[in-house]
Motif scaffolding. Structure first.
Motif, short mmCIF file in Angstrom:
data_model
loop_
_atom_site.label_atom_id
_atom_site.label_comp_id
_atom_site.label_asym_id
_atom_site.label_seq_id
_atom_site.Cartn_x
_atom_site.Cartn_y
_atom_site.Cartn_z
N LEU A 21 -2.16 17.92 -1.93
CA LEU A 21 -2.42 16.46 -1.94
C LEU A 21 -1.06 15.67 -2.03
O LEU A 21 -0.98 14.35 -1.63
N GLY A 22 -0.56 15.82 -3.33
CA GLY A 22 0.72 15.25 -3.58
C GLY A 22 1.61 15.03 -2.40
O GLY A 22 2.33 14.08 -2.09
N GLU A 23 1.80 16.31 -1.75
CA GLU A 23 2.96 16.29 -0.88
C GLU A 23 2.30 15.56 0.43
O GLU A 23 3.28 14.97 1.03
N LYS A 24 1.05 15.52 0.57
CA LYS A 24 0.36 14.60 1.75
C LYS A 24 0.64 13.22 1.45
O LYS A 24 0.89 12.49 2.46
N LEU A 25 0.29 12.90 0.39
CA LEU A 25 0.41 11.50 -0.12
C LEU A 25 1.96 11.08 -0.03
O LEU A 25 2.16 9.95 0.61
N LYS A 26 3.22 11.96 -0.36
CA LYS A 26 4.31 11.50 -0.09
C LYS A 26 4.74 11.39 1.37
O LYS A 26 5.23 10.66 1.68
N ARG A 27 4.04 12.31 2.21
CA ARG A 27 4.50 12.07 3.70
C ARG A 27 3.76 10.70 4.09
O ARG A 27 4.44 10.18 4.88
N LEU A 28 2.60 10.49 3.60
CA LEU A 28 1.88 9.41 4.34
C LEU A 28 2.83 8.14 3.69
O LEU A 28 2.99 7.05 4.42
N ALA A 29 3.07 7.81 2.48
CA ALA A 29 4.01 7.01 1.89
C ALA A 29 5.34 6.51 2.82
O ALA A 29 5.87 5.72 3.09
N ASN A 30 6.03 7.97 3.07
CA ASN A 30 7.25 7.96 3.95
C ASN A 30 7.07 7.42 5.30
O ASN A 30 7.96 6.69 5.82
N LEU A 31 5.91 7.75 5.96
CA LEU A 31 5.62 7.46 7.28
C LEU A 31 5.47 5.89 7.08
O LEU A 31 5.58 5.12 8.08
N ALA A 32 4.58 5.33 6.32
CA ALA A 32 4.50 4.02 6.10
C ALA A 32 5.76 2.92 5.82
O ALA A 32 5.91 2.03 6.37
N SER A 33 6.65 3.83 5.25
CA SER A 33 7.94 2.92 4.90
C SER A 33 8.79 2.94 6.16
O SER A 33 9.63 2.13 6.25
N ARG A 34 8.63 4.10 6.97
CA ARG A 34 9.65 4.08 8.23
C ARG A 34 9.10 2.83 9.18
O ARG A 34 9.71 2.59 10.07
N ASN A 35 7.77 2.97 9.28
CA ASN A 35 7.23 1.95 10.15
C ASN A 35 7.06 0.67 9.99
O ASN A 35 6.48 -0.36 10.50
N LYS A 36 8.00 0.14 9.04
CA LYS A 36 8.12 -1.29 8.79
C LYS A 36 8.61 -1.98 9.78
O LYS A 36 9.53 -1.90 10.69
N ALA A 76 0.76 -1.23 0.02
CA ALA A 76 0.12 0.05 -0.03
C ALA A 76 0.94 1.42 0.03
O ALA A 76 0.56 2.32 -0.80
N ALA A 77 2.07 1.38 0.76
CA ALA A 77 2.90 2.31 0.80
C ALA A 77 3.40 2.58 -0.57
O ALA A 77 3.58 4.00 -1.28
N GLU A 78 3.95 1.42 -1.23
CA GLU A 78 4.44 1.76 -2.69
C GLU A 78 3.19 2.42 -3.75
O GLU A 78 3.57 3.01 -4.47
N HIS A 79 1.93 1.94 -3.51
CA HIS A 79 0.89 2.29 -4.55
C HIS A 79 0.72 3.68 -4.00
O HIS A 79 0.39 4.74 -5.06
N ILE A 80 0.77 4.13 -2.82
CA ILE A 80 0.36 5.51 -2.44
C ILE A 80 1.67 6.87 -3.05
O ILE A 80 1.49 7.70 -3.61
N ALA A 81 2.99 5.93 -2.88
CA ALA A 81 4.30 6.90 -3.35
C ALA A 81 4.04 6.97 -4.94
O ALA A 81 4.26 8.02 -5.63
N ALA A 82 3.49 5.85 -5.41
CA ALA A 82 3.43 5.99 -7.00
C ALA A 82 2.27 6.87 -7.28
O ALA A 82 2.49 7.85 -8.31
N LEU A 83 1.28 6.99 -6.95
CA LEU A 83 0.19 8.00 -6.75
C LEU A 83 0.64 9.35 -6.62
O LEU A 83 0.47 10.23 -7.35
N ALA A 84 1.38 9.49 -5.41
CA ALA A 84 1.81 10.84 -5.05
C ALA A 84 2.89 11.36 -5.98
O ALA A 84 2.67 12.67 -6.36
N GLU A 85 3.49 10.66 -6.94
CA GLU A 85 4.28 11.29 -8.09
C GLU A 85 3.46 11.71 -9.28
O GLU A 85 3.95 12.82 -10.11
#
Length: 148
Positions: free
Chosen positions: A133-148, A118-127
């Motif tokens: 909205l794009g900035e918020k999606l990037k932060r969400l993807a980064n947060l999800a990848s940090r919490n692995k 899901a983090a990968e999909h959100i990062a691809a969408l953010a690009e």
């Protein structure tokens, strides 16, 4: 012309019924904590101070068995509360409220995590999305990848 919204702290310190309600809620919270310190043990987990009116402290508990245990300690509790915090206290009334068991004193918080996919999909969408909205999606993807 519309009035601007008032700060809640200002409303609580004005005259009227809202400050009286807030003051009574604070008193009940304080009494609840104090009664639980006096009673202690497993009985403290099964009771809640429900009201204080006309010198009578109303205590609720989850079952008749707990009410009986509290009634055994009622006189000690009454004299200790009268001497320490509430000299106007005249009696303690114990009531059974089975619904009290349904409410947890400390609600459990669950933290949901995004899967790596899901983090990968959100990062691809953010690009492909611009603006905030794009900035918020990037932060969400980064947060999800940090919490692995």
């Amino acid at each position: 012309m519309k009035k601007p919204p008032q700060d809640l702290s200002q409303l609580l310190h004005q005259s009227g019924t809202l400050p009286d309600i807030a003051e009574k809620a604070e008193l009940l919270l304080y009494l609840d904590q104090h009664v639980k310190q006096i009673v202690a043990g497993p009985v403290a987990e099964q009771l809640k101070v429900a009201n204080f009116r006309q010198g009578v402290l109303v205590v609720e508990t989850t079952s008749a068995a707990w009410a009986a245990r509290i009634n055994f300690q009622k006189q000690k509790l009454l004299t200790q509360l009268q001497t320490e915090t509430l000299p106007i206290l005249t009696a303690i009334e114990v009531k059974v409220n089975p619904r009290l068991a349904l409410y947890d004193a400390k609600p459990k918080q669950t933290h949901k995590q995004l899967s790596p996919a899901a983090a990968e999909h959100i990062a691809a969408l953010a690009e492909n999305v611009s603006g905030t909205l794009g900035e918020k999606l990037k932060r969400l993807a980064n947060l999800a990848s940090r919490n692995k």
